[in-house]
Scaffold this active site. Structure first.
Site, PDB file in Angstrom:
ATOM      1  N   HIS A 125       4.636   8.944   1.161  1.00 46.99           N
ATOM      2  CA  HIS A 125       5.978   8.091   1.386  1.00 46.99           C
ATOM      3  C   HIS A 125       7.123   8.461   0.013  1.00 46.99           C
ATOM      4  CE1 HIS A 125       5.233   5.894   5.021  1.00 46.99           C
ATOM      5  NE2 HIS A 125       3.957   5.296   4.521  1.00 46.99           N
ATOM      6  N   ASP A 161      -1.581  10.230   9.253  1.00 46.44           N
ATOM      7  CA  ASP A 161      -1.340   9.001   8.804  1.00 46.44           C
ATOM      8  C   ASP A 161      -0.495   8.333   9.940  1.00 46.44           C
ATOM      9  OD1 ASP A 161      -1.606   7.026   6.367  1.00 46.44           O
ATOM     10  OD2 ASP A 161       0.297   6.611   7.261  1.00 46.44           O
ATOM     11  N   ASP A 248      -5.103   4.542   8.837  1.00 48.89           N
ATOM     12  CA  ASP A 248      -4.371   3.563   9.665  1.00 48.89           C
ATOM     13  C   ASP A 248      -3.972   3.657  11.111  1.00 48.89           C
ATOM     14  OD1 ASP A 248      -2.561   5.235   8.636  1.00 48.89           O
ATOM     15  OD2 ASP A 248      -1.489   3.909   7.205  1.00 48.89           O
TER      16      ASP A 248
HETATM   17 ZN    ZN Z   1       0.069   4.778   6.595  1.00 46.34          ZN
END
Ligand code: ZN
Length: 313
Positions: A125, A161, A248
């Site tokens: 990110h 992810d 995740d």
């Molecule tokens: Zn993540």
């Protein structure tokens, strides 16, 4: 040939706060599982050096470095609502980025065939000029940029992810030499990653987003992986594959609503290994991103690393 493993105890010194999901216990769960499963003994460990902060400037702005450094010096402090640092965060972040770069160098020069980097803080990110989403510096982007600097002409980053890797996409969206492919739940944080985002300028066509609805299961993700991601990689012909390996998307993860099993990560790993063996002399480096349910994270990493050390190595 050997599979490498990047880890350093300083990664445990990044302390975002007592109730923060991106916590040191994540790496403790990962290393404990690799040890109890016997996989740790099959990996060649390397403790990374501190990266020279100047090296961050290949991807990040000088202002960004200064802000993160100041936040760490005045820690505990919050960079944004999600992203907080402790005094140990600066060294952890420099060693995480340095470890991924070092792993790529070892794989590029043939010392390792492939590698798994159990690093934190995560990176995908982090934008050129902004820390966000638990990420300070973009580990995978820094490694890809360094590979391009030392003569690798085409690098592919596959990001599984459950969240879209906005930072990685934006850093390379106008770069024809780096292909960014993401499978992610959508809509979900950070909100980017629509299918229409395909890159800009010279990088038109070298971004591929595969947004997936909440509740997606193994056949959904693996189907899109096979039907969209692998053909796009074949078309791009990378010389090196990087994985932004977040876990995740597992069904137990508390931060998302995707329903993958741990086996799905082993399956995607084997597909990318097979691809790398066929197209880029096996060169593949995997970098930990998210994954917030400790047992699920450990099980997913076991499935992933079991593949990495397995057949074809
Ligand atoms: Zn993540």
């Amino acid at each position: 040939m050997t599979a490498g493993f990047v880890f350093h105890s300083s990664f445990l010194d990044h302390l975002p706060g007592p109730r923060h999901p991106e916590r040191p216990a994540r790496l403790e769960a990962v290393t404990a599982r690799l040890e109890s499963s016997g996989l740790l003994g099959e990996l060649d460990p390397a403790a990374p050096q501190l990266l020279d902060p100047e090296a961050l400037l290949t991807v990040h702005s000088a202002d960004h470095l200064a802000r993160v450094r100041a936040a760490c010096e005045h820690a505990p402090s919050a960079i944004d609502g999600d992203t907080t640092v402790s005094t140990g965060s600066w060294d952890a972040a420099l060693r995480a980025a340095g470890g991924v770069i070092e792993a790529c160098e070892r794989v590029r020069t043939g010392g390792w065939k492939r590698a798994f980097c159990a690093v934190r803080p995560p990176g995908h990110h982090a934008e050129r000029d902004r820390a966000m989403g638990f990420c300070l510096f973009n580990n995978v982007a820094l490694a890809a940029a360094q590979l391009c600097r030392v003569g690798i002409e085409r690098v592919a980053i596959v990001d599984w992810d459950v969240h879209h890797g906005n930072g990685t996409q934006h850093i390379f969206e106008d770069d024809a030499n780096v292909f960014y492919a993401s499978l992610h739940q959508w809509p979900l944080y950070p909100g980017t990653g629509a299918a229409q985002e395909r890159g800009i300028g010279d990088g038109e066509g070298t971004t591929l987003n595969c947004p997936m609805p909440a509740g997606s299961q193994d056949p959904d993700w693996l189907g899109v992986f096979d039907a969209q991601i692998l053909p796009a990689l074949e078309n791009f012909r990378p010389e090196f594959v990087l994985i932004s390996a977040g876990f995740d998307a597992h069904r137990l993860d508390p931060l998302a609503g995707t329903s993958l099993s741990e086996e799905a990560f082993g399956a995607m790993t084997r597909s990318l290994m097979q691809f790398a063996d066929q197209h880029c002399a096996g060169r593949l480096v995997s970098v930990l991103e998210g994954g917030y349910h400790l047992d699920a994270l450990a099980a997913c990493v076991e499935s992933h690393v079991e593949a990495l050390v397995g057949a074809g190595s």
